[in-house]
Scaffold this motif. Structure first.
Motif, PDB file in Angstrom:
ATOM      1  N   ASN A 219     -32.991 -23.803 -37.318  1.00 46.91           N
ATOM      2  CA  ASN A 219     -32.607 -22.391 -37.439  1.00 46.91           C
ATOM      3  C   ASN A 219     -32.249 -21.802 -36.079  1.00 46.91           C
ATOM      4  OD1 ASN A 219     -32.468 -19.889 -39.169  1.00 46.91           O
ATOM      5  ND2 ASN A 219     -34.034 -19.235 -37.722  1.00 46.91           N
ATOM      6  N   THR A 220     -32.974 -22.192 -35.026  1.00 41.69           N
ATOM      7  CA  THR A 220     -32.660 -21.693 -33.686  1.00 41.69           C
ATOM      8  C   THR A 220     -31.277 -22.149 -33.238  1.00 41.69           C
ATOM      9  OG1 THR A 220     -35.024 -21.742 -33.129  1.00 41.69           O
ATOM     10  CG2 THR A 220     -33.462 -21.637 -31.305  1.00 41.69           C
ATOM     11  N   ILE A 221     -30.963 -23.411 -33.461  1.00 43.20           N
ATOM     12  CA  ILE A 221     -29.645 -23.926 -33.085  1.00 43.20           C
ATOM     13  C   ILE A 221     -28.554 -23.253 -33.919  1.00 43.20           C
ATOM     14  CG2 ILE A 221     -28.215 -25.997 -32.979  1.00 43.20           C
ATOM     15  CD1 ILE A 221     -30.414 -25.826 -30.859  1.00 43.20           C
ATOM     16  N   ARG A 222     -28.826 -22.991 -35.181  1.00 48.75           N
ATOM     17  CA  ARG A 222     -27.843 -22.306 -36.035  1.00 48.75           C
ATOM     18  C   ARG A 222     -27.528 -20.918 -35.483  1.00 48.75           C
ATOM     19  NH1 ARG A 222     -27.848 -18.543 -40.023  1.00 48.75           N
ATOM     20  NH2 ARG A 222     -30.107 -18.297 -39.822  1.00 48.75           N
ATOM     21  N   LEU A 223     -28.569 -20.203 -35.052  1.00 52.95           N
ATOM     22  CA  LEU A 223     -28.350 -18.876 -34.474  1.00 52.95           C
ATOM     23  C   LEU A 223     -27.556 -18.961 -33.167  1.00 52.95           C
ATOM     24  CD1 LEU A 223     -31.841 -17.230 -35.119  1.00 52.95           C
ATOM     25  CD2 LEU A 223     -29.709 -16.830 -36.359  1.00 52.95           C
ATOM     26  N   ASN A 224     -27.835 -19.979 -32.368  1.00 50.29           N
ATOM     27  CA  ASN A 224     -27.075 -20.161 -31.125  1.00 50.29           C
ATOM     28  C   ASN A 224     -25.597 -20.421 -31.412  1.00 50.29           C
ATOM     29  OD1 ASN A 224     -29.373 -19.814 -29.633  1.00 50.29           O
ATOM     30  ND2 ASN A 224     -29.709 -21.981 -29.229  1.00 50.29           N
ATOM     31  N   ILE A 225     -25.338 -21.233 -32.424  1.00 50.37           N
ATOM     32  CA  ILE A 225     -23.950 -21.529 -32.778  1.00 50.37           C
ATOM     33  C   ILE A 225     -23.239 -20.274 -33.261  1.00 50.37           C
ATOM     34  CG2 ILE A 225     -22.495 -22.798 -34.418  1.00 50.37           C
ATOM     35  CD1 ILE A 225     -24.520 -25.087 -34.263  1.00 50.37           C
ATOM     36  N   LEU A 226     -23.905 -19.490 -34.102  1.00 53.41           N
ATOM     37  CA  LEU A 226     -23.287 -18.267 -34.623  1.00 53.41           C
ATOM     38  C   LEU A 226     -23.071 -17.234 -33.515  1.00 53.41           C
ATOM     39  CD1 LEU A 226     -25.198 -17.869 -38.010  1.00 53.41           C
ATOM     40  CD2 LEU A 226     -22.915 -18.817 -37.625  1.00 53.41           C
ATOM     41  N   ASN A 227     -23.998 -17.147 -32.563  1.00 52.59           N
ATOM     42  CA  ASN A 227     -23.844 -16.200 -31.465  1.00 52.59           C
ATOM     43  C   ASN A 227     -22.709 -16.592 -30.516  1.00 52.59           C
ATOM     44  OD1 ASN A 227     -25.966 -14.587 -32.364  1.00 52.59           O
ATOM     45  ND2 ASN A 227     -27.495 -15.707 -31.158  1.00 52.59           N
ATOM     46  N   GLN A 228     -22.413 -17.874 -30.444  1.00 54.51           N
ATOM     47  CA  GLN A 228     -21.360 -18.358 -29.552  1.00 54.51           C
ATOM     48  C   GLN A 228     -20.118 -18.794 -30.335  1.00 54.51           C
ATOM     49  OE1 GLN A 228     -23.165 -21.409 -27.167  1.00 54.51           O
ATOM     50  NE2 GLN A 228     -24.659 -20.022 -26.254  1.00 54.51           N
ATOM     51  N   ARG A 229     -19.899 -18.181 -31.456  1.00 54.52           N
ATOM     52  CA  ARG A 229     -18.767 -18.545 -32.311  1.00 54.52           C
ATOM     53  C   ARG A 229     -17.427 -18.358 -31.591  1.00 54.52           C
ATOM     54  NH1 ARG A 229     -18.194 -18.657 -38.032  1.00 54.52           N
ATOM     55  NH2 ARG A 229     -15.990 -18.579 -38.622  1.00 54.52           N
ATOM     56  N   GLU A 231     -16.764 -18.438 -28.374  1.00 51.10           N
ATOM     57  CA  GLU A 231     -16.590 -19.467 -27.353  1.00 51.10           C
ATOM     58  C   GLU A 231     -16.196 -20.800 -27.982  1.00 51.10           C
ATOM     59  OE1 GLU A 231     -20.002 -19.732 -24.894  1.00 51.10           O
ATOM     60  OE2 GLU A 231     -20.175 -17.555 -24.600  1.00 51.10           O
ATOM     61  N   ILE A 232     -16.808 -21.135 -29.121  1.00 51.57           N
ATOM     62  CA  ILE A 232     -16.479 -22.389 -29.795  1.00 51.57           C
ATOM     63  C   ILE A 232     -15.036 -22.376 -30.273  1.00 51.57           C
ATOM     64  CG2 ILE A 232     -17.032 -23.824 -31.800  1.00 51.57           C
ATOM     65  CD1 ILE A 232     -19.940 -22.885 -31.498  1.00 51.57           C
ATOM     66  N   GLU A 233     -14.577 -21.236 -30.791  1.00 51.23           N
ATOM     67  CA  GLU A 233     -13.192 -21.140 -31.241  1.00 51.23           C
ATOM     68  C   GLU A 233     -12.224 -21.338 -30.080  1.00 51.23           C
ATOM     69  OE1 GLU A 233     -12.762 -17.438 -33.231  1.00 51.23           O
ATOM     70  OE2 GLU A 233     -13.854 -18.071 -35.032  1.00 51.23           O
ATOM     71  N   VAL A 234     -12.539 -20.753 -28.932  1.00 51.50           N
ATOM     72  CA  VAL A 234     -11.676 -20.918 -27.753  1.00 51.50           C
ATOM     73  C   VAL A 234     -11.633 -22.377 -27.314  1.00 51.50           C
ATOM     74  CG1 VAL A 234     -11.412 -20.315 -25.316  1.00 51.50           C
ATOM     75  CG2 VAL A 234     -12.002 -18.553 -26.978  1.00 51.50           C
ATOM     76  N   LEU A 235     -12.805 -23.046 -27.300  1.00 52.11           N
ATOM     77  CA  LEU A 235     -12.849 -24.461 -26.919  1.00 52.11           C
ATOM     78  C   LEU A 235     -12.012 -25.319 -27.863  1.00 52.11           C
ATOM     79  CD1 LEU A 235     -16.628 -24.867 -25.963  1.00 52.11           C
ATOM     80  CD2 LEU A 235     -14.672 -24.974 -24.423  1.00 52.11           C
ATOM     81  N   LYS A 236     -12.066 -25.007 -29.152  1.00 55.41           N
ATOM     82  CA  LYS A 236     -11.263 -25.777 -30.095  1.00 55.41           C
ATOM     83  C   LYS A 236      -9.768 -25.489 -29.930  1.00 55.41           C
ATOM     84  CE  LYS A 236     -14.634 -26.752 -33.716  1.00 55.41           C
ATOM     85  NZ  LYS A 236     -14.923 -26.759 -35.162  1.00 55.41           N
ATOM     86  N   LEU A 237      -9.421 -24.282 -29.520  1.00 53.30           N
ATOM     87  CA  LEU A 237      -8.014 -23.949 -29.290  1.00 53.30           C
ATOM     88  C   LEU A 237      -7.427 -24.745 -28.128  1.00 53.30           C
ATOM     89  CD1 LEU A 237      -7.889 -20.054 -29.791  1.00 53.30           C
ATOM     90  CD2 LEU A 237      -6.672 -21.794 -31.127  1.00 53.30           C
TER      91      LEU A 237
END
Length: 329
Positions: A219-229, A231-237
């Motif tokens: 659950n902690t990692i899930r929250l980290n992923i959602l909070n950094q959504r 940044e993740i989109e930019v990295l994938k771009l």
């Protein structure tokens, strides 16, 4: 001729180039992972309060199975000492002569599951009973000594359990000069039954707590992923792959589990120090010596590895479930 020599040089040199490139790729991969491990550790402390709270919760969840294990180790030592104190009392027939008693003692000395035999005569038994009971004046009016002679048998270690004691009692009851065989096997069986029940309960509770560690980290990692959504989109771009993006989150989960294991080890160590003085006072009342033992080095390392592995597994599952769903808009 020169063309052939050049071709040979190219052929002989190609494996060396491939070998160097392979080693370089391995080295680059190792450097990348080491960098991610170090970077993920410092990434934890960007939010120190939330990280500390998560680690403490994981430490409490891991400390309970650890404390149960410490208690199990010490209770097993105590039960082993109780079993080693068990003795078998053989009440002999009243009309047995001293010669037959000696023959019986020699015969029992040949038993493989008997370590020592102590003889208590009828007169000695009466004297001990007078001292212990406090009825010495009343017993002096008896015309005849009512107590039989007794042989106290100490079994070997392999027979100091319920099964071994039952087998030894069955063999001793076949001796003609023995009137009664007395051994308290019931309390050993009850103690073992209670002990095994506690072990089963501990295993069940420990399993639930370890599952809670998986859920907390996931659950902690899930929250980290959602909070950094974003940044993740930019990295994938810019072309970053999922395997590249997921590494920091996986190592963060492993750090959570490892640091939770450190807290669990610290809690168990504090518990042993806290209980040590009380246990020493209690055993002193019974004129016995018993020292609580904590986790040894191998068990401590195992605790840290298990904590890190649980965090790694939980973060890996969470990353695989939520990271693939994030795509640039």
């Amino acid at each position: 001729m020169s063309n052939k020599m050049g071709a040979k040089r190219k052929l002989s040199g190609s494996p060396k180039i491939n070998k160097v490139s392979f080693i370089g790729r391995v080295k680059a991969t190792l450097v990348q992972h080491v960098h991610q491990v170090i970077h993920s550790f410092f990434e934890l402390w960007k939010t120190p309060f939330a990280t500390l709270m998560t680690i403490l919760v994981l430490g409490v969840a891991l400390s309970l199975p650890t404390v149960f294990h410490v208690v199990y180790k010490n209770v097993e030592r105590v039960s082993g000492q109780w079993d080693s104190a068990s003795e078998v009392s053989l009440f002999l027939k009243k009309n047995i002569s001293e010669e037959r008693v000696q023959v019986l003692i020699n015969k029992l000395g040949l038993y493989e599951d008997i370590e020592a035999v102590t003889y208590i005569s009828r007169h000695q038994a009466l004297l001990e009973f007078k001292e212990m009971s406090g009825f010495s004046k009343a017993l002096s009016y008896l015309d005849e000594n009512p107590l039989p002679a007794v042989l106290v048998v100490v079994p070997v270690k392999s027979a100091m359990n319920a099964a071994g004691s039952k087998l030894l009692v069955a063999k001793l009851e076949r001796e003609q000069d023995i009137d009664l065989v007395s051994v308290d096997i019931d309390w050993i069986e009850k103690l073992q039954a209670i002990f095994y029940l506690v072990v089963d309960m501990v295993i069940g509770i420990a399993t639930l707590l370890l599952l809670s560690v998986l859920l907390i980290v996931s659950n902690t990692i899930r929250l980290n992923i959602l909070n950094q959504r974003d940044e993740i989109e930019v990295l994938k771009l810019v072309g970053a792959t999922n395997s590249f993006i997921q590494l920091p989150y996986i190592y963060i989960g492993a750090w959570y589990g490892f640091l939770g294991g450190v807290i669990a080890w610290f809690f168990s160590w504090i518990l042993v120090i806290w209980l040590e003085s009380g246990v020493m006072n209690l055993t002193g009342l019974y004129q016995a010596q018993f020292q609580i033992i904590s986790l040894n080095f191998d068990e401590s390392i195992t605790l840290l590895i298990v904590g890190a592995l649980l965090g790694f597994i939980a973060s890996f599952i969470s990353v695989k479930q939520y990271l693939v769903k994030i795509e640039p808009k």
